[in-house]
Design an enzyme around this catalytic site. Sequence first.
Site, PDB file in Angstrom:
ATOM      1  N   GLU A  49      -7.435   8.872 -10.109  1.00  0.00           N
ATOM      2  CA  GLU A  49      -6.146   8.369 -10.586  1.00  0.00           C
ATOM      3  C   GLU A  49      -5.506   9.371 -11.544  1.00  0.00           C
ATOM      4  OE1 GLU A  49      -4.537   5.047  -9.982  1.00  0.00           O
ATOM      5  OE2 GLU A  49      -3.004   6.427 -10.672  1.00  0.00           O
ATOM      6  N   ASP A 101      -1.959  11.309 -10.891  1.00  0.00           N
ATOM      7  CA  ASP A 101      -0.803  11.065 -11.757  1.00  0.00           C
ATOM      8  C   ASP A 101      -0.304  12.354 -12.407  1.00  0.00           C
ATOM      9  OD1 ASP A 101      -1.398   8.490 -11.076  1.00  0.00           O
ATOM     10  OD2 ASP A 101      -2.065   7.860 -13.070  1.00  0.00           O
ATOM     11  N   SER A 106       0.049   3.680  -7.097  1.00  0.00           N
ATOM     12  CA  SER A 106      -0.351   4.705  -8.061  1.00  0.00           C
ATOM     13  C   SER A 106       0.296   6.041  -7.755  1.00  0.00           C
ATOM     14  CB  SER A 106      -1.866   4.899  -8.036  1.00  0.00           C
ATOM     15  OG  SER A 106      -2.500   3.928  -8.815  1.00  0.00           O
TER      16      SER A 106
END
Length: 602
Positions: free
Chosen positions: A298, A302, A519
Amino acid sequence: MRLALLSLPFAAALASAMPFWGYQQKVKESIHGPPSGWYKHAPAPKHHMLELKIALPQPKFPELEQHLREVSDPSHARYGAHLSKQETEALMAPHPETLAVVRKWLALHGLAEEDVIQSPAKDWVTIRVPVGLAEVMLTTDYHVYKHAQTGESIIRTMSYSLPEILHDHVDLIQPTTMFARFKAFKSTLHWTNHVQPADSSLSGSTITGPAGNQVDARCNNTITVSCLRQLYNAVDYKTSATNDNALGITGYLNESTNDVDLQQFYQVQNPSAYGSNYTSLSVHGGKNNQSYEAAGLEANLDTQFSFGLTWPTPGTFYSTRGEPPFDSDLLTASDTNEPYSYWLEYVLSQVKIPQSISTSYGDDEQSVPQSYATRICNGMAALGARGVSVMFSSGDGGVGDGVAIADEPLGHQCYSNDELKTPKFLPVFPASCPYVTAVGGTVNIPETAASFSGGGFSNYFPRPSYQDDAVSAYLATLAPGTYEGLYNSTGRAYPDVSSQAASFSVVYQGQVTLLDGTSCAAPAFTAFVSMLNDARLSAGKTALGFLNPFLYSVGYTALNDITEGRNPGCQTEGFNAAVGWDPVTGYGTPNFGKLKDLVLAM
Ligand SMILES: *[C@@H]1O[C@H](CO)[C@@H](O)[C@H](O)[C@H]1NC(C)=O
Ligand SMILES: *[C@@H]1O[C@H](CO)[C@@H](O)[C@H](O)[C@H]1NC(C)=O
Ligand SMILES: *[C@@H]1O[C@H](CO)[C@@H](O)[C@H](O)[C@H]1NC(C)=O
Ligand SMILES: *[C@@H]1O[C@H](CO)[C@@H](O)[C@H](O)[C@H]1NC(C)=O
Ligand SMILES: *[C@@H]1O[C@H](CO)[C@@H](O)[C@H](O)[C@H]1NC(C)=O
């Protein structure tokens, strides 16, 4: 920690003080039972240390909200007149009497000034106490609860009480009744270790993108930084306000962003950014462990996409400690697993805050007590008032429990967690907070709704006026009786916008990996917001701040409306994407060129 508090003199002091407080301990908050999956295991060890967060009421919050409305409304004379740190804190502060009463109560239990940590606005008080003392203070019994499927343990209680006189001076105390399990909204279900073989037949060919321009046909298979710039009409935009503008990414659950992976990503997807750095900030002991094995999917996703899209805009990665429920030695581990309050306290204490911040974590709204969700949401409003655009991904379960949730059994979760066990859709928090911009997902070119795109209606927050017209218009298109009882038509509806959300090409532990999930969408959308802020700041204008009043009044005209697709879940087909706003893709995906013209005209 002063352990004298459990000694006899203390007990005597408590007894003699009782008449002052009255014997009336009244229940402050309670739940009917642990949420599905959790069962009571054993009494909590008395010496296990709890970090209790006490939220004190913010009587001036309506005033803060009024400021937020005015400074975020492009048609208002005060548009862009964001508040300073001091002004915001004054509007979040509790009444002085509240502080006095709460201090007195803490002192009565042996907690001196130096044992009590206050947030800058004094609206949160943090104390570290053993379970035994917490049980006395809150007239409760803590237990170890275990999760049937995962074996994780946490220490919680079903109910807690406070002296009646304190009820108006305390909004909530946690961890007590909160069983939330914050998860990252990347979908590991679709995660593949293998690079999709590049379709060489597509090399050099183009297809028509949502803005009407020609885009690389390979973007229909694999999303890169270049694809997003092509799709969203920002190919030639160069960010330049590097002294003023910044972009923030939040990380939780020990997720680290690996610097070697980041540089490898830059080499492939944005060579001009190669060698550049970002700021890594640790909040409450959060980690950014550069060991290759510690890299987080993640966090890598990001940072790689948001920093890669906006370079040379300075990037900040916040790593906030806050572990999911765990299975370890209960006597030594800390299980304060709700991290948003720590992050908010930290970021609001800063004089300069990145103007665009993305978060790709969340949980079912009903697993977060309403009192707690309200306080976290108020913190997001404070960020908006300070001039920060706050983006959250809308979740990967469609209307709830959708296909992309890999680690939960399908179809068994869509019930209210009270004793009634009413079937219902499961809105996601913080996306359901009316002061954030919730980002849903799309796939393919032409863009259609991603089937996992989280969307729906809050059961905690009423519909804010800025989206009244848009949401009413959508609801009017549903056949009467559609999903009656499953969703709350008067609640805050989300998402607000969307972005591509599948087959993002991320570098993870040296390998190129394709990721799906909202996400992907939140940091991507945030990058375009950051570029808009770059354009405004370069033109001597203020940052955009809280986006929704702008998006719902004029911004939507510069978004690509997504009209195909649905977000199934809870054994239903979910909602449908539609002309205009819908609870699958919001108003749609960005057309940066058009948005830039709009925001430069304001
Ligand atoms: C996070 O890091 C801490 C400290 O290194 C460790 O104790 C904990 O188990 C980690 N949690 C997860 C979920 O990896
Ligand atoms: C990047 O910044 C970090 C701190 O945020 C620092 O420790 C590191 O040395 C920097 N790396 C480079 C290559 O400048
Ligand atoms: C960093 O992560 C590695 C691999 O997971 C682990 O062995 C090491 O202990 C971690 N370091 C710290 C300081 O947490
Ligand atoms: C993009 O891919 C989707 C799914 O494979 C396909 O249906 C669509 O026709 C493709 N778009 C173009 C323009 O070829
Ligand atoms: C529906 O939303 C409203 C407004 O937020 C709220 O007051 C009400 O309690 C919600 N109803 C249910 C059943 O959750």
